[in-house]
Motif scaffolding. Structure first.
Motif, PDB file in Angstrom:
ATOM      1  N   SER A  98       0.840  -1.247  -0.087  1.00  0.00           N
ATOM      2  CA  SER A  98       0.167  -0.106  -0.028  1.00  0.00           C
ATOM      3  C   SER A  98       0.924   1.168   0.097  1.00  0.00           C
ATOM      4  CB  SER A  98      -0.894   0.024   1.128  1.00  0.00           C
ATOM      5  OG  SER A  98      -0.219  -0.261   2.492  1.00  0.00           O
ATOM      6  N   GLY A  99       0.196   2.339   0.124  1.00  0.00           N
ATOM      7  CA  GLY A  99       1.106   3.409  -0.033  1.00  0.00           C
ATOM      8  C   GLY A  99       0.489   4.889   0.652  1.00  0.00           C
ATOM      9  N   MET A 100       1.059   5.834   0.053  1.00  0.00           N
ATOM     10  CA  MET A 100       0.726   7.044   0.836  1.00  0.00           C
ATOM     11  C   MET A 100      -0.617   7.508   0.780  1.00  0.00           C
ATOM     12  SD  MET A 100       4.038   9.637   0.171  1.00  0.00           S
ATOM     13  CE  MET A 100       5.530   9.173   0.084  1.00  0.00           C
ATOM     14  N   GLN A 101      -1.543   6.933  -0.418  1.00  0.00           N
ATOM     15  CA  GLN A 101      -2.677   7.633  -0.457  1.00  0.00           C
ATOM     16  C   GLN A 101      -3.715   6.542  -0.048  1.00  0.00           C
ATOM     17  OE1 GLN A 101      -1.776  10.200  -4.511  1.00  0.00           O
ATOM     18  NE2 GLN A 101      -2.954   8.417  -4.805  1.00  0.00           N
ATOM     19  N   THR A 102      -3.061   5.287   0.761  1.00  0.00           N
ATOM     20  CA  THR A 102      -4.143   4.205   1.102  1.00  0.00           C
ATOM     21  C   THR A 102      -5.176   4.925   2.301  1.00  0.00           C
ATOM     22  OG1 THR A 102      -2.416   2.563   0.588  1.00  0.00           O
ATOM     23  CG2 THR A 102      -3.843   2.273   2.837  1.00  0.00           C
ATOM     24  N   VAL A 103      -4.547   6.001   2.846  1.00  0.00           N
ATOM     25  CA  VAL A 103      -5.636   6.529   3.999  1.00  0.00           C
ATOM     26  C   VAL A 103      -7.086   7.183   3.239  1.00  0.00           C
ATOM     27  CG1 VAL A 103      -4.576   8.733   3.654  1.00  0.00           C
ATOM     28  CG2 VAL A 103      -5.636   8.404   5.821  1.00  0.00           C
ATOM     29  N   LYS A 104      -6.934   7.484   1.922  1.00  0.00           N
ATOM     30  CA  LYS A 104      -8.113   7.852   1.323  1.00  0.00           C
ATOM     31  C   LYS A 104      -8.666   6.537   0.245  1.00  0.00           C
ATOM     32  CE  LYS A 104     -10.080  10.963  -2.039  1.00  0.00           C
ATOM     33  NZ  LYS A 104     -11.378  11.391  -1.145  1.00  0.00           N
ATOM     34  N   TYR A 105      -7.661   5.766  -0.313  1.00  0.00           N
ATOM     35  CA  TYR A 105      -8.121   4.889  -1.263  1.00  0.00           C
ATOM     36  C   TYR A 105      -7.916   3.509  -0.947  1.00  0.00           C
ATOM     37  CZ  TYR A 105      -7.859   9.350  -4.187  1.00  0.00           C
ATOM     38  OH  TYR A 105      -8.296  10.377  -4.682  1.00  0.00           O
ATOM     39  N   GLY A 106      -7.359   3.162   0.246  1.00  0.00           N
ATOM     40  CA  GLY A 106      -7.147   1.684   0.473  1.00  0.00           C
ATOM     41  C   GLY A 106      -6.009   1.029  -0.144  1.00  0.00           C
ATOM     42  N   GLU A 107      -5.758  -0.207   0.277  1.00  0.00           N
ATOM     43  CA  GLU A 107      -4.469  -0.989  -0.124  1.00  0.00           C
ATOM     44  C   GLU A 107      -4.572  -1.314  -1.804  1.00  0.00           C
ATOM     45  OE1 GLU A 107      -3.490  -3.792   3.267  1.00  0.00           O
ATOM     46  OE2 GLU A 107      -5.760  -3.260   3.436  1.00  0.00           O
ATOM     47  N   VAL A 108      -3.185  -1.855  -2.185  1.00  0.00           N
ATOM     48  CA  VAL A 108      -3.403  -2.406  -3.511  1.00  0.00           C
ATOM     49  C   VAL A 108      -4.306  -3.513  -3.551  1.00  0.00           C
ATOM     50  CG1 VAL A 108      -1.808  -3.807  -5.277  1.00  0.00           C
ATOM     51  CG2 VAL A 108      -0.899  -1.534  -4.109  1.00  0.00           C
ATOM     52  N   GLY A 109      -4.400  -4.295  -2.722  1.00  0.00           N
ATOM     53  CA  GLY A 109      -5.411  -5.558  -2.766  1.00  0.00           C
ATOM     54  C   GLY A 109      -6.895  -5.202  -3.291  1.00  0.00           C
ATOM     55  N   ASP A 110      -7.132  -4.016  -2.560  1.00  0.00           N
ATOM     56  CA  ASP A 110      -8.268  -3.437  -2.979  1.00  0.00           C
ATOM     57  C   ASP A 110      -8.894  -3.201  -4.110  1.00  0.00           C
ATOM     58  OD1 ASP A 110      -8.953  -3.766   0.109  1.00  0.00           O
ATOM     59  OD2 ASP A 110      -8.325  -1.783   0.354  1.00  0.00           O
ATOM     60  N   TRP A 111      -7.758  -2.935  -4.903  1.00  0.00           N
ATOM     61  CA  TRP A 111      -8.060  -2.575  -6.320  1.00  0.00           C
ATOM     62  C   TRP A 111      -7.702  -3.818  -7.135  1.00  0.00           C
ATOM     63  CZ3 TRP A 111      -9.743   2.512  -7.490  1.00  0.00           C
ATOM     64  CH2 TRP A 111     -10.010   3.225  -6.321  1.00  0.00           C
ATOM     65  N   VAL A 112      -7.689  -4.915  -6.737  1.00  0.00           N
ATOM     66  CA  VAL A 112      -7.330  -6.280  -7.712  1.00  0.00           C
ATOM     67  C   VAL A 112      -8.716  -6.590  -7.892  1.00  0.00           C
ATOM     68  CG1 VAL A 112      -6.165  -8.448  -8.041  1.00  0.00           C
ATOM     69  CG2 VAL A 112      -5.135  -6.160  -6.821  1.00  0.00           C
ATOM     70  N   LEU A 113      -9.286  -7.013  -9.054  1.00  0.00           N
ATOM     71  CA  LEU A 113     -10.256  -7.414  -9.463  1.00  0.00           C
ATOM     72  C   LEU A 113     -10.181  -8.827  -9.611  1.00  0.00           C
ATOM     73  CD1 LEU A 113     -12.078  -4.718 -11.707  1.00  0.00           C
ATOM     74  CD2 LEU A 113     -13.023  -5.432  -9.245  1.00  0.00           C
ATOM     75  N   GLU A 114      -9.218  -9.349 -10.463  1.00  0.00           N
ATOM     76  CA  GLU A 114      -9.257 -10.633 -11.037  1.00  0.00           C
ATOM     77  C   GLU A 114      -7.731 -10.907 -11.016  1.00  0.00           C
ATOM     78  OE1 GLU A 114     -11.535 -13.311 -14.136  1.00  0.00           O
ATOM     79  OE2 GLU A 114     -10.712 -11.692 -14.908  1.00  0.00           O
ATOM     80  N   LEU A 115      -7.248 -12.304 -10.916  1.00  0.00           N
ATOM     81  CA  LEU A 115      -5.947 -12.624 -11.023  1.00  0.00           C
ATOM     82  C   LEU A 115      -6.341 -13.927 -11.894  1.00  0.00           C
ATOM     83  CD1 LEU A 115      -4.320 -12.171  -7.354  1.00  0.00           C
ATOM     84  CD2 LEU A 115      -4.048 -10.731  -9.330  1.00  0.00           C
TER      85      LEU A 115
END
Lengths: 470, 470
Positions: free
Chosen positions: A149-166
């Motif tokens: 995750s990163g600096m914008q996680t406070v607003k937008y969440g973690e990388v995993g929250d933006w993974v739709l399909e693998l």
């Protein structure tokens, strides 16, 4: 122990046995000079899902470990072989497969760099919000593997929250797809989320569908300087508790500011401060003012909104802090970087605790991090003296243990790898770690994928299957 | 087949063998009159994690199935025993354990109703955004088990996105905790997300820590009426693609409007329309205007913002649609409710397809749903005639298959249960379903928890372990 990897030459995949390749795949960003490195016996560079599958099936048959590797920016030895065998370098699988701007979606291979995603979708006014600070140097595959995750996680969440399909390949070579291109699904087990953060111990991700977002129309950035670190931490807590809509809220202590100035030749005040960024489509000025009013209750000395150029300087300083700590004093090197995360109400307390230990043991403990998430990065700086180093290690551990004690986690975004194995049990308890172990054995019964990571029994050098009692 | 459940009387747990209890636990909201019901042999009502653990360990030892049950609002037979045994009724575990307003967190037992969460945190200005439409009638435990979502998912995500930590009991009685009270973590496998949506087949959730959010300062609601259903669907797609910040965007077709009017005595226009709600702290009027301008490009006939009272009426109509379809015509009953979800760009197309089938076969196919998510609920109404019913079933299946074909899912929020088992393979493929099966066997090797659900082989009446080849 070395594994016979000559079988790789018979497969349809690029393979290298060269010293330089083996050496470069034995380290990641977290590797320190004092660390004993384990070289892989071979480096393979697959260029397709089929090639990944072929290598895994063959290695699994032969009991040869496979450790996925990409940009090597992980900090806990996550991508470094613990048992030699094969390093599977995925940097060659670096294509943007498809962009679907109408659906706010992009399909990428695992070796695509974080910022390359933003580049690919900029023309549509879209961006990938959860990129880590190292997004220009690290890959999407690595971010997914480590649950970054990163600096914008406070607003937008973690990388995993933006993974739709693998799409991913299991140890036996079988290719699974999990998740959906629909934005929500209740269909079957959420294997996708199980793979996110599994650090390459369950599968090798070969393609990811990521969700995107429209870029905000209003962006404001700036910094706030506080009389004391405690004021700064309390101000961050109060801002989050009050629901200030902030996209980045980073905190650095005075010591970190000094280090950044030394390293970058910058002229930050040597004072505790927060760096801020606000994203909105409406009312960004009101939100900035709201934040300022909260900060004023905590004695903020300066609250300055900045132009984009100035902001670039500030963020550069923030991004380089890990390097700045290493460069600060050749006589005192940082132990590996702390990454604890606590409920936001515990954030001021855990920082106070770190600073108490700093004073008690006389070892520098620079503190910084994604404060809005309750994420604290810290180092303990120690001279080249085994006894003092041991004291430093204990300070490091004390902070991790306190974080777990107050309901937090030993790692917010770096993963367990090899560096945090001793904390897995403490954080999750026997039954939960055993459940993780059962999942590992179910999907990778031969312990082919990235053995020697995550599980506490591997601290004694075991592979998961060697400790199996069933 | 009946199981000997007399051992339950020796345990420290409330148990019932009464006919009324057994009967009421043999059905959920999705059970139709024509369905063959399987009664449990006993109903237990644990009041603590320890009691859940005791019952599970004892049942697991004896090979007796345990099916978790709560409010019974599931629609795919998720909570109904497929093999008799024990129905574990969790409605007695209905305490709010702790509220931590500073951290925007609440800890609840699984039997707490959705709206009870909102009630418990209202005094702090907080709310639980992803509640399903049935939130006043369904439990948090059920929502977690089925990976539920609701009208506000378009803005706030699914229930699972708001679960921070779970305590759960595995089939063997061991108690696991997964997740963290920190807002992010990279520590170990994400068992929490694996349990969300696992429909009680992997564990029984005994406590959940949920994240909350501050209530928006500005709320506006209204409706938009379109000349054709196609215009309405295209308008929704365009609004989402354009990044309109909407908190609810529901679509109903003219037929559903007619049914709602009949059922509720309301006076909605018998026309395709969307119901809208906007949440913001700043600039809500601008966002409403933006939405209106997008809708105007699709020929919207009326775009009306409403007072709160009127909105309540509109939302009541929307909420009751499932009941309205059942009550509409005693001669034509709806098949079980469709719940497909597709990428938003495919939304207009899948609705067109449903309406083409309606016309082709002359069977009413009312359509409505959480349009902003690409989620379409539909029914196929059939008379009491086996041949026509078979045609209706085929129409139902055609729509599901088309959804999967265009990258969507057979179920957006209801789960697989028994009703969607035939689609799991089609949606995920052999290797992925096999990976799910391996996870199931790893955590529940005796197939104690909710057997007969999810996996396609159970369509032939098997339990997962009976089909194990290892």
């Amino acid at each position: 122990m070395p594994y016979d990897c000559s079988f790789l030459s018979d497969l349809e995949v690029a393979v290298s046995f060269e010293e330089g390749d083996l050496e470069s795949h034995a380290a990641d960003w977290g590797t320190q000079e004092t660390d004993k490195k384990t070289r892989p016996d071979a480096v393979v560079r697959p260029e397709s899902t089929d090639e990944v599958s072929t290598v895994l099936a063959a290695a699994d048959d032969r009991g040869v470990p496979v450790t996925p590797y990409a940009a090597g920016t992980s900090l806990e030895g996550n991508a470094v072989p613990a048992f030699a065998g094969i390093s599977m370098d995925l940097m060659g699988m670096n294509e943007v497969v498809d962009v679907r701007p109408d659906d706010f979606q992009i399909d990428v291979q695992p070796g695509v760099m974080g910022t390359a995603v933003d580049d690919a979708v900029a023309e549509y006014g879209l961006f990938f919000p959860p990129l880590p600070s190292s997004g220009n140097l690290s890959t999407i595959g690595g971010m997914i593997a480590n649950s970054a995750s990163g600096m914008q996680t406070v607003k937008y969440g973690e990388v995993g929250d933006w993974v739709l399909e693998l799409e991913a390949v299991l140890a036996d070579g079988s290719v699974v797809r999990s998740g959906s291109r629909a934005v929500k699904t209740s269909s079957g087990y959420d294997l996708k989320s199980l793979l996110v953060g599994s650090e390459g111990t369950l599968a090798v991700v070969t393609e990811a569908t990521l969700a995107l977002q429209g870029r905000p129309e209003q962006i404001r950035g700036g910094r706030a300087i506080f009389p004391t670190l405690d004021d700064a931490a309390e101000a961050v807590f109060d801002a989050v508790r009050s629901g200030v809509d902030v996209a980045k809220i980073e905190l650095i202590d005075g010591l970190s500011a000094t280090m950044a100035n030394d390293y970058l030749g910058s002229d930050l005040p040597d004072a505790p401060m927060t760096f801020l960024e606000f994203h909105a489509n409406h009312g960004v000025e009101e939100e900035v003012a709201f934040c300022e009013s909260v900060f004023e209750e905590h004695g903020v000395e300066r609250f300055e909104m900045a132009e984009e150029e100035e902001m670039d300087e500030l963020w550069a300083a923030r991004r380089e802090l890990a390097f700045a700590a290493r460069a600060w004093d050749p006589e005192q090197q940082p132990l590996h970087p702390g990454d604890i995360t606590v409920p936001i109400s515990e954030y001021p307390g855990i920082i106070r605790y770190a600073k108490e230990l700093e004073e008690e043991y006389g070892l520098p403990v620079p503190c910084f991090g994604h404060a809005g998430d309750g994420n604290l990065h810290y180092s303990v700086l120690v001279p080249d003296d085994p006894e003092v180093r041991e004291v430093g290690e204990q300070v490091y551990r004390d902070i991790v243990e306190r974080a777990i004690e107050v309901g937090g986690t030993c790692t917010g975004e770096h993963g367990i790898g090899m560096g945090k194995r001793e904390y897995l049990l403490l954080e999750h308890g026997d039954a939960s770690v055993d459940a993780m172990r059962r999942v590992k054995r179910a999907l990778d019964p031969n312990d082919t994928l990235n053995p020697g990571k995550m599980f506490p029994e591997t601290l004694e050098g075991g592979r998961v299957r060697l400790d199996a009692d069933d």
